[in-house]
Scaffold this motif. Structure first.
Motif, PDB file in Angstrom:
ATOM      1  N   THR A  65     -26.894  30.522  44.797  1.00 28.34           N
ATOM      2  CA  THR A  65     -25.474  30.464  45.109  1.00 28.34           C
ATOM      3  C   THR A  65     -25.048  29.008  45.093  1.00 28.34           C
ATOM      4  O   THR A  65     -25.657  28.176  45.777  1.00 28.34           O
ATOM      5  N   THR A  66     -24.034  28.687  44.315  1.00 30.37           N
ATOM      6  CA  THR A  66     -23.520  27.321  44.270  1.00 30.37           C
ATOM      7  C   THR A  66     -22.836  27.015  45.599  1.00 30.37           C
ATOM      8  O   THR A  66     -22.047  27.803  46.102  1.00 30.37           O
ATOM      9  N   THR A  67     -23.187  25.864  46.167  1.00 28.03           N
ATOM     10  CA  THR A  67     -22.628  25.445  47.447  1.00 28.03           C
ATOM     11  C   THR A  67     -22.179  23.993  47.352  1.00 28.03           C
ATOM     12  O   THR A  67     -22.462  23.312  46.365  1.00 28.03           O
ATOM     13  N   LYS A  68     -21.516  23.527  48.380  1.00 27.66           N
ATOM     14  CA  LYS A  68     -21.128  22.124  48.432  1.00 27.66           C
ATOM     15  C   LYS A  68     -20.859  21.753  49.884  1.00 27.66           C
ATOM     16  O   LYS A  68     -19.718  21.670  50.320  1.00 27.66           O
ATOM     17  N   PHE A  69     -21.940  21.583  50.634  1.00 31.71           N
ATOM     18  CA  PHE A  69     -21.817  21.121  52.006  1.00 31.71           C
ATOM     19  C   PHE A  69     -22.885  20.066  52.258  1.00 31.71           C
ATOM     20  O   PHE A  69     -23.855  19.959  51.521  1.00 31.71           O
ATOM     21  N   THR A  70     -22.674  19.261  53.286  1.00 31.45           N
ATOM     22  CA  THR A  70     -23.565  18.135  53.525  1.00 31.45           C
ATOM     23  C   THR A  70     -24.700  18.493  54.471  1.00 31.45           C
ATOM     24  O   THR A  70     -24.627  19.459  55.228  1.00 31.45           O
ATOM     25  N   GLY A  71     -25.730  17.687  54.387  1.00 31.70           N
ATOM     26  CA  GLY A  71     -26.886  17.834  55.246  1.00 31.70           C
ATOM     27  C   GLY A  71     -27.719  16.571  55.178  1.00 31.70           C
ATOM     28  O   GLY A  71     -27.343  15.594  54.525  1.00 31.70           O
ATOM     29  N   ILE A 119     -25.754  16.309  49.596  1.00 26.95           N
ATOM     30  CA  ILE A 119     -25.011  17.547  49.379  1.00 26.95           C
ATOM     31  C   ILE A 119     -25.966  18.656  48.947  1.00 26.95           C
ATOM     32  O   ILE A 119     -26.765  18.464  48.031  1.00 26.95           O
ATOM     33  N   VAL A 120     -25.854  19.796  49.608  1.00 21.56           N
ATOM     34  CA  VAL A 120     -26.588  20.984  49.185  1.00 21.56           C
ATOM     35  C   VAL A 120     -25.810  21.556  48.009  1.00 21.56           C
ATOM     36  O   VAL A 120     -24.700  22.046  48.166  1.00 21.56           O
ATOM     37  N   LYS A 121     -26.374  21.443  46.790  1.00 18.42           N
ATOM     38  CA  LYS A 121     -25.686  21.860  45.567  1.00 18.42           C
ATOM     39  C   LYS A 121     -25.821  23.358  45.303  1.00 18.42           C
ATOM     40  O   LYS A 121     -24.914  23.986  44.789  1.00 18.42           O
ATOM     41  N   TYR A 133     -26.149  32.113  56.954  1.00 15.62           N
ATOM     42  CA  TYR A 133     -25.256  31.279  56.134  1.00 15.62           C
ATOM     43  C   TYR A 133     -24.463  32.160  55.174  1.00 15.62           C
ATOM     44  O   TYR A 133     -23.242  32.048  55.076  1.00 15.62           O
ATOM     45  N   PHE A 134     -25.152  33.055  54.450  1.00 14.79           N
ATOM     46  CA  PHE A 134     -24.472  33.902  53.476  1.00 14.79           C
ATOM     47  C   PHE A 134     -23.456  34.820  54.145  1.00 14.79           C
ATOM     48  O   PHE A 134     -22.424  35.115  53.573  1.00 14.79           O
ATOM     49  N   LYS A 135     -23.738  35.242  55.352  1.00 13.62           N
ATOM     50  CA  LYS A 135     -22.845  36.154  56.067  1.00 13.62           C
ATOM     51  C   LYS A 135     -21.593  35.438  56.568  1.00 13.62           C
ATOM     52  O   LYS A 135     -20.484  35.955  56.457  1.00 13.62           O
ATOM     53  N   TYR A 136     -21.742  34.241  57.138  1.00 12.57           N
ATOM     54  CA  TYR A 136     -20.637  33.591  57.832  1.00 12.57           C
ATOM     55  C   TYR A 136     -19.951  32.464  57.058  1.00 12.57           C
ATOM     56  O   TYR A 136     -18.804  32.163  57.321  1.00 12.57           O
ATOM     57  N   PHE A 137     -20.636  31.821  56.112  1.00 18.24           N
ATOM     58  CA  PHE A 137     -20.050  30.652  55.463  1.00 18.24           C
ATOM     59  C   PHE A 137     -19.668  30.877  54.012  1.00 18.24           C
ATOM     60  O   PHE A 137     -18.991  30.070  53.425  1.00 18.24           O
ATOM     61  N   ARG A 138     -20.140  31.914  53.401  1.00 12.91           N
ATOM     62  CA  ARG A 138     -19.865  32.116  51.991  1.00 12.91           C
ATOM     63  C   ARG A 138     -18.565  32.783  51.761  1.00 12.91           C
ATOM     64  O   ARG A 138     -17.996  33.511  52.446  1.00 12.91           O
TER      65      ARG A 138
END
Length: 101
Positions: free
Chosen positions: A14-20, A32-34, A96-101
């Motif tokens: 799954t393409t993402t774009k958040f920091t860590g 960035i989590v790509k 993550y997939f349930k709440y942030f996607r």
């Protein structure tokens, strides 16, 4: 010119774009989590941490908390991280997939 063959992946990404933050023996870097899957992460580093294939890493993010894994590959400023298989890891990724996607 040869045609590049498409890589068939075992697990959908799954393409993402958040920091860590990724930390390993060589240092620590925000980034960035790509993309993300149940078994791995593609992480784009802000700073080189001298990560090497097979090296243990930890990943921190507001989106999924704390995860651990090992460097699977590195190319330039990106590293691929194979996540440690555990029920905790699975629960965090599923959340993550349930709440942030």
């Amino acid at each position: 010119m040869r045609h590049q063959q498409a890589i068939q992946r075992k697990v959908e990404r799954t393409t993402t774009k958040f920091t860590g933050t990724v930390t390993c023996k060589g240092g620590s870097s925000r980034g960035i989590v790509k993309d993300l899957s149940e078994v791995g992460i593609c992480f784009q580093l802000y700073f080189d941490i001298n990560a090497r294939i097979g090296q243990d890493v930890s990943i921190e993010s507001n989106e999924f908390g704390h995860l651990t894994g090992a460097v699977q590959w590195y190319r330039g400023d990106r590293i691929g991280i194979r996540l440690d298989p555990s029920s905790n890891t699975s629960a965090q990724i599923s959340s993550y997939f349930k709440y942030f996607r």
